[in-house]
Scaffold this motif. Sequence first.
Motif: not given
Lengths: 459, 120
Positions: A51, A47-48, A39-41, A43-45, A35-36, A82
């Motif tokens: 979570h 968050e994942i 991901t290219q951001s 912040d998103k990584i 999943t990570i 986060r």
Amino acid sequence: MRYQEENELEQLRRENIRLRKAVEELAFLNELATTISSTQSVDKIVEIIVHKCVKNFAVEQGAVMLLDETDAASPFHTMVRRSDNTQKGLPYRLDTQLTGWMLKHRKSLRINDFQNDRRFRRTGEAGWPIHSLLSVPMVQKGRMIGVLTLFNKINREGFSEEEQRLLSIIASQSAQVIENVRLHQREQDLRLLQEEIRLAREIQLKLLPSDLPSIPGYQIAGRNLPANDVGGDYYDFIPISDHCYGFCLGDVSGKGMPAAMLMANLQATLRGQILTEADPNVCIQRANRLIYLNTDSSKFVTLFYGILNTRTHRIQYCNAGHDNPFLFHSNGSTKRLDVGGPVMGFIPELKYEQAHFTLNPCDLLLIYSDGISEAFNEQEEEFGEARLEELVIQNRYMSAAELMELVFDTVSQHSKGLPQMDDMTLFIIKREEARKRATVRTDRRLRAGEQPNFSISRH
Amino acid sequence: MKIKEKIQNNVAILTISGNMMGGPDTQTLHDKVKSLIADGIHNVVIDLRKVKWLNSSGLGVLMSCWGSLKNAGGNLKLANVAEKVHSILMITKLVQFFDTFDSVDRALASFYAKEHASRS
């Protein structure tokens, strides 16, 4: 016998549980990595990670705190935090204490009786009550980039050693991915910046004369060689009427992009003034006031501005604090052109003076910027004005273009092996011998297939 | 570049060591002068004995200092100006704005002489 069987069965059962756990761990790690990694951001990584960890480890809250590299003065105090969706705040200063502990010890931390832990005793007094926590450093190539922490195991049993190991793996895996994404982002930012600089260079090139007009009886050559992609030197050659030409060479204080912006302002200001056909000193006086208004007190411009009249062969000039140009007379003598006033942009209301002289056949005017005279060699010796003067005197039979090449070649030879420190600009006006004009005319006739008329060339 | 500060009879003497080649380092000189002005010191001598070389950015900062002090009703004097630095002031024709002196004492004396003249 039966006892032995039971024992074996128990061992198998335990082995089975261990294997199942290992498979679960691997599956979780695999899922997280997949999943990570797509991901290219950052912040998103983050968050994942938070979570998925909150869910998998069954905890109340998770947080990733990243070191903020942009704040070099106090990098450890500015952390990006986060957490999952529970809106409970951490006890006062726990973030700072945790990261401080991590920076010092750089190892994972497992606390299952938080209230009685001596290391963080004072933090539990206010805010959300914490009973257990698991915190691991995120290290990439020996450098700590952040901390991953989980708070309060829901089943109240506390964190196990296996969980500590698993979270450590997740942290190191995530650190790698986050660093890759950061590098990628930095590379993209850099590429964007490079593209902007390239465009600025293109714009600046268009502000400089692309090709100099050919004027019968005169040879004109000019070149600007910035030390960086863009520079603060400026030269120009502008027809004012059919027999008058404005020409200038200036140097803006500073280097690189800020100097280039001021150079563009100088070009616009001066071109506007030159076309008013006013005397050089009047143009400079007006431009000085405008540049003063457009810059702060530490910025200034040195500029030599002259007007060439090709009918009278007279040059009128004003020198605003620029390195004094050389006027090489055909009789071998040299004059420096120093009449004018101080650098522009310093004091708004200033009177500038001007002077004039006649450019006789074979006379040569050479204007340069200090990047040429102050080019260092490996022994930290300047190229120097004396060397420049001597070079031109020795080679004054050359054409303006040849001489320009020679000066640039000699200076680059002088500074061999060293990076160019300052912008270099050279501008040369040479008046031809009367005879040479006629020879050129003869050559043209020959090219056109006509018979040369030698009687013309001798008159 | 380093700046050493000394106050003598309400005149600040700033001794600079190292070359003035621009950058944030040189800017601190202007900040220093501004803080002196804020404290009521409007006359400054900059001792350039240990400065062998300055580029256009370094010169720009001296110009800023001059401007700030003039605006505050004071003055800036330069002491022990190296030959190379002096030739830059000559070429840029800024020498008419910057009074230069062979020693800090002479630069200081020029301030006191002026003060004395205005009192009498």
